[in-house]
Design an enzyme around this catalytic site. Structure first.
Site, PDB file in Angstrom:
ATOM      1  N   HIS A   1       0.896  -1.152   0.000  1.00  0.00           N
ATOM      2  CA  HIS A   1       0.000   0.000   0.000  1.00  0.00           C
ATOM      3  C   HIS A   1       0.941   1.210   0.000  1.00  0.00           C
ATOM      4  O   HIS A   1       2.162   1.059  -0.164  1.00  0.00           O
ATOM      5  CB  HIS A   1      -0.878  -0.077   1.264  1.00  0.00           C
ATOM      6  CG  HIS A   1      -2.117   0.762   1.202  1.00  0.00           C
ATOM      7  ND1 HIS A   1      -2.062   2.129   1.253  1.00  0.00           N
ATOM      8  CD2 HIS A   1      -3.438   0.435   1.096  1.00  0.00           C
ATOM      9  CE1 HIS A   1      -3.295   2.616   1.180  1.00  0.00           C
ATOM     10  NE2 HIS A   1      -4.160   1.605   1.079  1.00  0.00           N
TER      11      HIS A   1
ATOM     12  N   TRP B   1       1.737   4.986   4.677  1.00  0.00           N
ATOM     13  CA  TRP B   1       0.638   4.501   5.517  1.00  0.00           C
ATOM     14  C   TRP B   1       0.909   3.116   6.114  1.00  0.00           C
ATOM     15  O   TRP B   1       0.497   2.830   7.228  1.00  0.00           O
ATOM     16  CB  TRP B   1      -0.660   4.455   4.704  1.00  0.00           C
ATOM     17  CG  TRP B   1      -1.126   5.803   4.264  1.00  0.00           C
ATOM     18  CD1 TRP B   1      -1.224   6.921   5.055  1.00  0.00           C
ATOM     19  CD2 TRP B   1      -1.548   6.203   2.945  1.00  0.00           C
ATOM     20  NE1 TRP B   1      -1.677   7.974   4.308  1.00  0.00           N
ATOM     21  CE2 TRP B   1      -1.893   7.572   3.017  1.00  0.00           C
ATOM     22  CE3 TRP B   1      -1.677   5.539   1.724  1.00  0.00           C
ATOM     23  CZ2 TRP B   1      -2.354   8.293   1.910  1.00  0.00           C
ATOM     24  CZ3 TRP B   1      -2.143   6.244   0.625  1.00  0.00           C
ATOM     25  CH2 TRP B   1      -2.471   7.604   0.729  1.00  0.00           C
ATOM     26  N   TYR B   2       1.554   2.259   5.350  1.00  0.00           N
ATOM     27  CA  TYR B   2       1.752   0.877   5.827  1.00  0.00           C
ATOM     28  C   TYR B   2       3.202   0.416   5.717  1.00  0.00           C
ATOM     29  O   TYR B   2       3.484  -0.628   5.122  1.00  0.00           O
ATOM     30  CB  TYR B   2       0.826  -0.085   5.071  1.00  0.00           C
ATOM     31  CG  TYR B   2      -0.636   0.113   5.393  1.00  0.00           C
ATOM     32  CD1 TYR B   2      -1.200  -0.489   6.520  1.00  0.00           C
ATOM     33  CD2 TYR B   2      -1.445   0.928   4.610  1.00  0.00           C
ATOM     34  CE1 TYR B   2      -2.538  -0.299   6.833  1.00  0.00           C
ATOM     35  CE2 TYR B   2      -2.785   1.131   4.919  1.00  0.00           C
ATOM     36  CZ  TYR B   2      -3.325   0.520   6.031  1.00  0.00           C
ATOM     37  OH  TYR B   2      -4.648   0.701   6.349  1.00  0.00           O
TER      38      TYR B   2
ATOM     39  N   HIS C   1       4.296   6.549  -7.568  1.00  0.00           N
ATOM     40  CA  HIS C   1       2.856   6.331  -7.545  1.00  0.00           C
ATOM     41  C   HIS C   1       2.067   7.631  -7.713  1.00  0.00           C
ATOM     42  O   HIS C   1       1.496   8.147  -6.747  1.00  0.00           O
ATOM     43  CB  HIS C   1       2.510   5.621  -6.225  1.00  0.00           C
ATOM     44  CG  HIS C   1       1.223   4.864  -6.239  1.00  0.00           C
ATOM     45  ND1 HIS C   1       1.116   3.561  -6.683  1.00  0.00           N
ATOM     46  CD2 HIS C   1      -0.033   5.221  -5.884  1.00  0.00           C
ATOM     47  CE1 HIS C   1      -0.133   3.162  -6.574  1.00  0.00           C
ATOM     48  NE2 HIS C   1      -0.849   4.159  -6.092  1.00  0.00           N
TER      49      HIS C   1
ATOM     50  N   GLU D   1      -0.365   5.949 -12.446  1.00  0.00           N
ATOM     51  CA  GLU D   1      -1.627   6.081 -13.183  1.00  0.00           C
ATOM     52  C   GLU D   1      -1.883   7.520 -13.615  1.00  0.00           C
ATOM     53  O   GLU D   1      -2.565   8.272 -12.909  1.00  0.00           O
ATOM     54  CB  GLU D   1      -2.798   5.586 -12.325  1.00  0.00           C
ATOM     55  CG  GLU D   1      -2.783   4.083 -12.106  1.00  0.00           C
ATOM     56  CD  GLU D   1      -4.016   3.581 -11.366  1.00  0.00           C
ATOM     57  OE1 GLU D   1      -4.849   4.401 -10.932  1.00  0.00           O
ATOM     58  OE2 GLU D   1      -4.132   2.356 -11.229  1.00  0.00           O
TER      59      GLU D   1
ATOM     60  N   TYR E   1      -9.204  -3.371 -12.170  1.00  0.00           N
ATOM     61  CA  TYR E   1      -9.966  -3.790 -10.998  1.00  0.00           C
ATOM     62  C   TYR E   1     -11.170  -4.510 -11.587  1.00  0.00           C
ATOM     63  O   TYR E   1     -12.025  -3.885 -12.238  1.00  0.00           O
ATOM     64  CB  TYR E   1     -10.314  -2.566 -10.132  1.00  0.00           C
ATOM     65  CG  TYR E   1      -9.069  -2.115  -9.366  1.00  0.00           C
ATOM     66  CD1 TYR E   1      -8.882  -2.485  -8.042  1.00  0.00           C
ATOM     67  CD2 TYR E   1      -8.042  -1.422 -10.000  1.00  0.00           C
ATOM     68  CE1 TYR E   1      -7.715  -2.150  -7.353  1.00  0.00           C
ATOM     69  CE2 TYR E   1      -6.875  -1.082  -9.323  1.00  0.00           C
ATOM     70  CZ  TYR E   1      -6.718  -1.449  -8.001  1.00  0.00           C
ATOM     71  OH  TYR E   1      -5.565  -1.125  -7.326  1.00  0.00           O
TER      72      TYR E   1
ATOM     73  N   GLU F   1      -0.617  -3.456 -11.354  1.00  0.00           N
ATOM     74  CA  GLU F   1      -1.602  -3.298 -10.276  1.00  0.00           C
ATOM     75  C   GLU F   1      -2.927  -3.885 -10.722  1.00  0.00           C
ATOM     76  O   GLU F   1      -3.382  -3.634 -11.837  1.00  0.00           O
ATOM     77  CB  GLU F   1      -1.783  -1.807  -9.968  1.00  0.00           C
ATOM     78  CG  GLU F   1      -2.283  -1.551  -8.557  1.00  0.00           C
ATOM     79  CD  GLU F   1      -2.588  -0.086  -8.322  1.00  0.00           C
ATOM     80  OE1 GLU F   1      -1.629   0.702  -8.170  1.00  0.00           O
ATOM     81  OE2 GLU F   1      -3.778   0.264  -8.281  1.00  0.00           O
TER      82      GLU F   1
ATOM     83  N   ALA G   1     -12.825  -0.314  -8.688  1.00  0.00           N
ATOM     84  CA  ALA G   1     -11.701   0.626  -8.814  1.00  0.00           C
ATOM     85  C   ALA G   1     -11.482   1.499  -7.576  1.00  0.00           C
ATOM     86  O   ALA G   1     -10.446   2.158  -7.460  1.00  0.00           O
ATOM     87  CB  ALA G   1     -11.898   1.504 -10.035  1.00  0.00           C
TER      88      ALA G   1
ATOM     89  N   TRP H   1      -2.687  -5.579  -5.773  1.00  0.00           N
ATOM     90  CA  TRP H   1      -2.853  -4.482  -4.820  1.00  0.00           C
ATOM     91  C   TRP H   1      -3.690  -5.006  -3.664  1.00  0.00           C
ATOM     92  O   TRP H   1      -4.760  -5.546  -3.957  1.00  0.00           O
ATOM     93  CB  TRP H   1      -3.556  -3.314  -5.542  1.00  0.00           C
ATOM     94  CG  TRP H   1      -3.765  -2.103  -4.695  1.00  0.00           C
ATOM     95  CD1 TRP H   1      -4.898  -1.725  -4.043  1.00  0.00           C
ATOM     96  CD2 TRP H   1      -2.787  -1.091  -4.408  1.00  0.00           C
ATOM     97  NE1 TRP H   1      -4.700  -0.554  -3.373  1.00  0.00           N
ATOM     98  CE2 TRP H   1      -3.408  -0.141  -3.578  1.00  0.00           C
ATOM     99  CE3 TRP H   1      -1.438  -0.912  -4.748  1.00  0.00           C
ATOM    100  CZ2 TRP H   1      -2.734   0.986  -3.088  1.00  0.00           C
ATOM    101  CZ3 TRP H   1      -0.780   0.199  -4.273  1.00  0.00           C
ATOM    102  CH2 TRP H   1      -1.424   1.142  -3.449  1.00  0.00           C
TER     103      TRP H   1
ATOM    104  N   GLU I   1     -10.751  -2.813   3.437  1.00  0.00           N
ATOM    105  CA  GLU I   1     -11.169  -2.613   2.041  1.00  0.00           C
ATOM    106  C   GLU I   1     -10.916  -3.933   1.325  1.00  0.00           C
ATOM    107  O   GLU I   1      -9.969  -4.649   1.669  1.00  0.00           O
ATOM    108  CB  GLU I   1     -10.399  -1.453   1.383  1.00  0.00           C
ATOM    109  CG  GLU I   1      -8.892  -1.621   1.347  1.00  0.00           C
ATOM    110  CD  GLU I   1      -8.148  -0.451   0.689  1.00  0.00           C
ATOM    111  OE1 GLU I   1      -8.742   0.594   0.423  1.00  0.00           O
ATOM    112  OE2 GLU I   1      -6.932  -0.617   0.458  1.00  0.00           O
TER     113      GLU I   1
HETATM  114  C1  IDC Z   1      -6.224   3.233  -2.959  1.00  0.00           C
HETATM  115  C2  IDC Z   1      -6.130   2.477  -1.644  1.00  0.00           C
HETATM  116  C3  IDC Z   1      -6.899   3.233  -0.593  1.00  0.00           C
HETATM  117  C4  IDC Z   1      -6.397   4.663  -0.528  1.00  0.00           C
HETATM  118  C5  IDC Z   1      -6.477   5.302  -1.906  1.00  0.00           C
HETATM  119  C6  IDC Z   1      -5.955   6.731  -1.945  1.00  0.00           C
HETATM  120  O1  IDC Z   1      -6.602   1.170  -1.818  1.00  0.00           O
HETATM  121  O2  IDC Z   1      -6.776   2.604   0.670  1.00  0.00           O
HETATM  122  O3  IDC Z   1      -7.172   5.393   0.379  1.00  0.00           O
HETATM  123  O4  IDC Z   1      -5.747   4.529  -2.824  1.00  0.00           O
HETATM  124  O5  IDC Z   1      -4.612   6.799  -2.040  1.00  0.00           O
HETATM  125  C7  IDC Z   1      -5.564   2.740  -7.975  1.00  0.00           C
HETATM  126  C8  IDC Z   1      -4.374   3.343  -7.353  1.00  0.00           C
HETATM  127  C9  IDC Z   1      -4.235   2.947  -5.910  1.00  0.00           C
HETATM  128  C10 IDC Z   1      -5.586   2.887  -5.235  1.00  0.00           C
HETATM  129  C11 IDC Z   1      -6.406   1.788  -5.892  1.00  0.00           C
HETATM  130  C12 IDC Z   1      -7.788   1.593  -5.289  1.00  0.00           C
HETATM  131  O6  IDC Z   1      -3.186   3.092  -8.058  1.00  0.00           O
HETATM  132  O7  IDC Z   1      -3.406   3.875  -5.272  1.00  0.00           O
HETATM  133  O8  IDC Z   1      -5.390   2.570  -3.883  1.00  0.00           O
HETATM  134  N1  IDC Z   1      -6.523   2.067  -7.316  1.00  0.00           N
HETATM  135  O9  IDC Z   1      -8.538   2.754  -5.430  1.00  0.00           O
HETATM  136  N2  IDC Z   1      -5.893   2.767  -9.244  1.00  0.00           N
HETATM  137  C13 IDC Z   1      -7.068   2.162  -9.414  1.00  0.00           C
HETATM  138  C14 IDC Z   1      -7.499   1.704  -8.185  1.00  0.00           C
END
Ligand code: IDC
Length: 331
Positions: free
Chosen positions: A67, A71-72, A131, A169, A231, A257, A263, A291, A298
């Site tokens: 993540h 945060w983690y 990121h 992204e 996703y 990812e 999503a 991911w 979540e």
């Molecule tokens: C999401 C995390 C979530 C966090 C959010 C904001 O799962 O906990 O609060 O980001 O930073 C992406 C991104 C990825 C996203 C994920 C899900 O690359 O950072 O993580 N996602 O939304 N692209 C499509 C989906």
């Protein structure tokens, strides 16, 4: 022939067979013990539309992404990576958010360094992921990106297990030609000042969905791959068609990812769409990175919310999506 001589020949034959068994057996155990993913494949490169090993044989990366490192960071430890390796994972992705609102800080360079150290000790591949997300245009933090990749390419230029993912992204009012491609040219040049070989992965428009657009005007440099993210509950046939179009046009793709939920990183899990995606990736031997390594509440989190361990994971510690994805790692 004398009786003695006969006996001697039987003994000799027996000794030969015994040593052959021993030598073969020893060889086998040495090879088995040595086979980390990195020892098996060595430095990866791009050949046509494929990612290949040191001998030019196609390889399929199977990875897990952290993540956000702000945060983690607790999951960046050797035991955590090792437990995923024993489930069939060969790649770790370190998600370094580029936006200060999402935790960007140079202090986190040390977490990246730890991640690379543990992955290297385990013979796993490691993706350094810049990121971008809320900062949809990679040009917004281009200066910081150049400094990030300059720093790490210099440090890791001799390592064979590094991959650079230069813009997670791109999204919003961002195009391949006007924004992403020129940004990529600059960052690639910076990385190649130091690291001449390791693969560089470039994000594609619309949250890394539009690989078909990148395929119309790919970059000219060597060892470049392009990312597609999905996703499964949100990105369905229409997005799979983009992958097929780009791949058939010869674009080397990595799914750096994905998850089986929607999503937002949460919501319901769509195993049917997930299965269609995985079969498609396997057909083309396209690598994929799940991911995310956390126990956040979540559905994309790979660890169950009630599991507070940060390492020594077993399948039972995985969430529903984690368990589903883990089955593909084993195949
Ligand atoms: C999401 C995390 C979530 C966090 C959010 C904001 O799962 O906990 O609060 O980001 O930073 C992406 C991104 C990825 C996203 C994920 C899900 O690359 O950072 O993580 N996602 O939304 N692209 C499509 C989906």
């Amino acid at each position: 022939m004398s009786k003695h001589f006969k006996k001697y020949r039987v003994c000799l034959a027996f000794a030969c067979i015994l040593s052959a068994i021993l030598i073969l057996g020893m060889g086998k155990s040495t090879v088995q013990a040595a086979k980390t993913p990195l020892q098996k494949w060595g430095r990866l490169s791009v050949s046509g539309a494929n990612i290949v090993d040191k001998n030019g044989k196609k390889v399929q990366l199977k990875g897990v992404s952290t993540h956000g490192l702000a945060w983690y960071p607790q999951y960046v430890n050797k035991s955590c990576f090792q437990s995923f390796r024993s489930m069939g994972v060969n790649t770790i992705r370190l998600a370094f958010y580029s936006d200060p609102g999402s935790g960007y800080s140079k202090d986190l360079y040390s977490v990246v360094e730890k991640g690379v150290k543990y992955a290297s000790e385990l013979g796993m591949y490691v993706i350094l992921d810049w990121h971008i997300l809320n900062d949809g245009n990679p040009k917004i933090h281009q200066k910081e990106a150049l400094s990030f990749f300059g720093h790490f390419a210099k440090k890791y230029k001799n390592k064979k297990n590094i991959l650079y993912e230069i813009c997670n992204e791109p999204n919003g009012d961002v195009t391949w030609e006007r924004d992403i491609r020129p940004y990529a040219e600059k960052v690639i040049k910076k990385i190649r000042t130091y690291d001449k070989h390791n693969i560089i992965i470039v994000g594609t428009p619309t949250w890394s969905q539009d690989v078909d657009i990148a395929a119309q005007k790919p970059l000219k440099q060597k060892n470049i791959a392009y990312s597609l993210h999905f996703y499964a509950a949100t990105h369905t046939d229409w997005n799979r068609q983009k992958l097929v179009a780009a791949r058939e046009a010869g674009l080397p793709i990595l799914v750096t990812e994905f998850s089986v939920c929607d999503a937002s990183g949460s919501g319901a899990i769509d195993k049917t769409s997930g299965r269609t995606w995985m079969n498609l990736l396997n057909k083309y031997k396209i690598g994929y990175v799940a991911w995310n390594i956390s126990n956040k509440y979540e559905t994309s989190a790979l660890i169950r919310p009630d599991c507070t361990k940060t390492g020594k994971f077993q399948t039972r510690d995985l969430s529903e999506s984690g368990k589903w994805i883990a089955k593909w790692w084993k195949k």
